[in-house]
Design a protein around this motif. Structure first.
Motif, mmCIF file in Angstrom:
data_model
loop_
_atom_site.group_PDB
_atom_site.id
_atom_site.type_symbol
_atom_site.label_atom_id
_atom_site.label_comp_id
_atom_site.label_asym_id
_atom_site.label_seq_id
_atom_site.Cartn_x
_atom_site.Cartn_y
_atom_site.Cartn_z
ATOM 1 N N LEU A 167 -9.442 -7.306 -1.572
ATOM 2 C CA LEU A 167 -9.983 -7.271 -2.739
ATOM 3 C C LEU A 167 -9.147 -7.946 -3.896
ATOM 4 N N TRP A 168 -7.982 -7.397 -3.862
ATOM 5 C CA TRP A 168 -6.921 -7.733 -4.870
ATOM 6 C C TRP A 168 -6.387 -9.287 -4.826
ATOM 7 N N HIS A 192 -9.330 -7.203 -13.200
ATOM 8 C CA HIS A 192 -9.556 -7.419 -11.763
ATOM 9 C C HIS A 192 -8.852 -6.477 -10.739
ATOM 10 N N ARG A 195 -11.230 -3.146 -11.183
ATOM 11 C CA ARG A 195 -12.455 -3.308 -10.398
ATOM 12 C C ARG A 195 -12.504 -3.380 -9.093
ATOM 13 N N SER A 196 -11.508 -3.911 -8.489
ATOM 14 C CA SER A 196 -10.986 -4.048 -6.931
ATOM 15 C C SER A 196 -11.137 -2.581 -6.575
#
Length: 207
Positions: A167-168, A192, A195-196
């Motif tokens: 995700l990152w 970012h 949210r991940s």
């Protein structure tokens, strides 16, 4: 008799100078395109000194990766943790990691080792174990402790860590690798990573 001044040991200074020189040269020319003589010249030491500290270029590269991983660990350990919840802890981890990996010198070095690993799989494996493999272990340890506290649930901590790392570092990293671009600004990076983390915690919430 004059007292010796306390400071950084000369051997350590030389070692760091060699690693700094090698990192910049590897990024500029690729690992295969850099001779030990070039590393020695840029770091201001003799070729014998370079060999005495590291032995070969593969060991130099592995040491660069280990140094950057240690810097990540230090960044995480030095941050205050009092009253820190899991979401904040993971966000701090992600920010430190992504900030490090999106620096221009790391992007260039990543491209260089990706090419070199095709010719030298052993070097690629050593890079993986010293860098990404170590990061996965650090993150797995955090997640295992969180599971023991009932904050998340999973069958395999390494796989859970891989999901969060994906995700990152997924599509955004792919775009940067092929298209280049500047380092993301702090606001975009926090958005970012945050949210991940939220997506990850929602997916691995205890049932």
């Amino acid at each position: 008799m004059a007292l010796k001044t306390l400071g950084r040991p000369k051997d350590l200074e030389k070692r760091e100078a060699i690693l700094d020189a090698a990192q910049s040269l590897f990024a500029e020319r690729g690992i295969d395109g850099v001779a030990i003589e070039a590393i020695a010249a840029r770091s201001g030491v003799s070729k014998v000194t370079v060999y005495g500290h590291f032995g070969d270029k593969a060991t130099i590269f592995e040491s660069i990766v280990e140094r950057e991983t240690e810097r990540l660990k230090q960044a995480l350990c030095s941050a205050p943790t009092g009253g820190c919840g899991l979401e904040e802890l993971l966000t701090r981890f992600g920010l430190a990691l992504v900030s490090m990996l999106t620096q221009p010198c790391h992007l260039a070095l990543d491209r260089a080792v990706s090419l070199e690993a095709q010719r030298n799989p052993d070097l690629g494996r050593r890079f993986f174990e010293a860098g990404p493999g170590q990061v996965r272990r650090l993150l797995s340890d955090i997640l295992l402790r969180a599971q023991a506290e009932g904050l998340v649930a999973f069958d395999d901590p390494a796989r859970a860590a891989e999901d969060l790392l994906a995700l990152w570092l997924g599509f955004d990293a792919m775009e940067r690798r092929f298209c280049g671009g500047c380092t993301p600004d702090e606001t975009a990076l926090k958005s970012h990573v945050g949210r991940s983390v939220k997506l990850f915690l929602r997916a691995y919430a205890p049932t």
